[in-house]
Enzyme design. Structure first.
Site, PDB file in Angstrom:
ATOM      1  N   HIS A 196      -0.957 -12.034  -5.286  1.00  0.00           N
ATOM      2  CA  HIS A 196      -1.793 -13.017  -4.746  1.00  0.00           C
ATOM      3  C   HIS A 196      -2.782 -12.779  -3.649  1.00  0.00           C
ATOM      4  O   HIS A 196      -3.150 -13.601  -2.842  1.00  0.00           O
ATOM      5  CB  HIS A 196      -0.843 -14.042  -4.219  1.00  0.00           C
ATOM      6  CG  HIS A 196       0.017 -13.914  -3.155  1.00  0.00           C
ATOM      7  ND1 HIS A 196       1.208 -14.266  -2.686  1.00  0.00           N
ATOM      8  CD2 HIS A 196      -0.269 -13.055  -1.777  1.00  0.00           C
ATOM      9  CE1 HIS A 196       1.595 -13.626  -1.674  1.00  0.00           C
ATOM     10  NE2 HIS A 196       0.862 -13.059  -1.066  1.00  0.00           N
ATOM     11  N   GLU A 256       7.204  -8.977  -0.645  1.00  0.00           N
ATOM     12  CA  GLU A 256       6.974 -10.237  -1.535  1.00  0.00           C
ATOM     13  C   GLU A 256       7.670 -10.219  -2.953  1.00  0.00           C
ATOM     14  O   GLU A 256       7.810 -11.100  -3.495  1.00  0.00           O
ATOM     15  CB  GLU A 256       5.509 -10.375  -1.361  1.00  0.00           C
ATOM     16  CG  GLU A 256       4.897 -10.749  -0.197  1.00  0.00           C
ATOM     17  CD  GLU A 256       3.259 -11.038  -0.303  1.00  0.00           C
ATOM     18  OE1 GLU A 256       2.717 -11.502   0.686  1.00  0.00           O
ATOM     19  OE2 GLU A 256       2.672 -10.421  -1.400  1.00  0.00           O
TER      20      GLU A 256
HETATM   21  C1  DHB Z   1      -3.943  -9.511   1.707  1.00  0.00           C
HETATM   22  C2  DHB Z   1      -3.006 -10.659   1.949  1.00  0.00           C
HETATM   23  C3  DHB Z   1      -1.835 -11.062   1.213  1.00  0.00           C
HETATM   24  O1  DHB Z   1      -0.968 -12.224   1.430  1.00  0.00           O
HETATM   25  C4  DHB Z   1      -1.354 -10.121   0.497  1.00  0.00           C
HETATM   26  O2  DHB Z   1      -0.138 -10.294  -0.308  1.00  0.00           O
HETATM   27  C5  DHB Z   1      -1.994  -8.978   0.133  1.00  0.00           C
HETATM   28  C6  DHB Z   1      -3.205  -8.715   0.758  1.00  0.00           C
HETATM   29  C7  DHB Z   1      -4.940  -9.308   2.383  1.00  0.00           C
HETATM   30  O3  DHB Z   1      -5.000  -9.888   3.487  1.00  0.00           O
HETATM   31  O4  DHB Z   1      -5.684  -8.229   2.068  1.00  0.00           O
HETATM   32 FE    FE Z   2       0.707 -12.033   0.668  1.00  0.00          FE
END
Ligand code: DHB
Ligand code: FE
Length: 285
Positions: free
Chosen positions: A12, A241
């Site tokens: 995500h 995650e």
């Molecule tokens: C980023 C944010 C997220 O929630 C993630 O799961 C992966 C990357 C980011 O800010 O780059």
């Molecule tokens: Fe994230």
């Protein structure tokens, strides 16, 4: 009786949504990622559910960090897209399904999963980016009502992978017990390996990601045996995650059919993947 027809696991990363919103999917930095989505999107366009459940984590956009439920469920009629500081994404707000939400809540509480109830919730990139991965051009509305199922993966102590899988199994039973004849899709979100801050910022572990992608299909027990510390060590502090994929997997049959998967590095500075599974019984040969 309700039936889970497919499960889609997807990263995500917020910049995936930003790249789509800004028309950059053909940009050389992004083309490889979006080309990898194409076969899954084509299949998904042919297999529309009546309702979807998105298993995700909020990133302190819809829920304050001083109250972080381990597991939660949205029961609202509608969910607004959160403003994460750059204005709201230009995507539709989300129509919910309070009847199914309340059914799932009741069944899961009866099984010992005491979910926090969100009668109001703004949904952030953890929720909207997976919807965009599934449906790149939603127009005025997403393809069906969507229910948020929330998981704490951002503050210690996160739930164990085993507990997530058990929640998924209970979710599968709850869906099967819903008397309406509806087709349900489940999205498990987050991952793959990534760490956004600290000494290991930018950490990516392709070997662990490959093992996880294989085992989520064929041997989820291998993944439920890992501790939260294993996930954080092997996949980075945000790579944990991935335990949310196990909730999706637990709600599906023991045997699923992989439709498509794709792994891409880097999306921003993380590893990203999709994995799409058909949950219907295979046709006899
Ligand atoms: C980023 C944010 C997220 O929630 C993630 O799961 C992966 C990357 C980011 O800010 O780059
Ligand atoms: Fe994230």
């Amino acid at each position: 009786m309700a039936e889970v027809i497919w499960g889609l696991a997807t990263s995500h990363v917020p910049s995936i949504g930003a790249a789509m919103d800004r028309g950059k999917t053909e940009d050389p930095n992004w083309k490889g990622l979006f080309d990898g989505y194409a076969p899954a999107r084509a299949w998904l366009a042919e297999h529309k559910p009546d309702v979807a459940i998105v298993i995700y984590n909020d990133h302190a956009n819809g829920i304050d960090l001083d109250i972080v439920p381990t597991f939660g469920i949205g029961t609202a009629e509608r969910y607004q897209v959160a403003d994460e500081g750059f204005g709201k994404r230009p995507v539709p707000d989300v129509v919910g399904d309070p009847d199914l939400s309340l059914h799932l809540l009741e069944q899961l509480v009866d099984e010992g999963f005491d979910l926090t109830v969100f009668q109001e919730l703004d949904v952030d990139h953890g929720f909207t980016v997976p919807l965009s991965v599934w449906t790149p051009d939603p127009g005025e509305a997403w393809p069906c009502p969507v229910i948020p199922l929330l998981v704490n993966v951002i503050q210690y102590p996160q739930p164990t992978a085993a507990r997530c899988y058990a929640l998924g199994q209970a979710l599968g039973r709850a869906i099967a017990a819903y008397p309406e004849d509806v087709k349900v899709a489940i999205l498990g979100t987050g991952g793959m390996s990534h760490q956004l801050a600290g000494a290991r910022a930018g950490f990516i572990n392709p070997d662990f990601d490959a093992m996880f992608l294989e085992a989520i299909e064929k041997d989820p027990a291998k993944l439920t045996a890992l501790s939260r510390e294993d996930y954080i060590r092997e996949a980075g502090s945000e790579g944990i995650e991935m335990i949310m994929w196990l909730i999706m997997r637990g709600a599906m049959n023991d045997q699923v059919t992989k439709v498509h998967s794709h792994y891409f590095v880097p999306a921003s500075n993380t590893a990203a993947a999709i994995a799409l599974f058909d949950n219907r019984e295979p046709e006899p040969a």
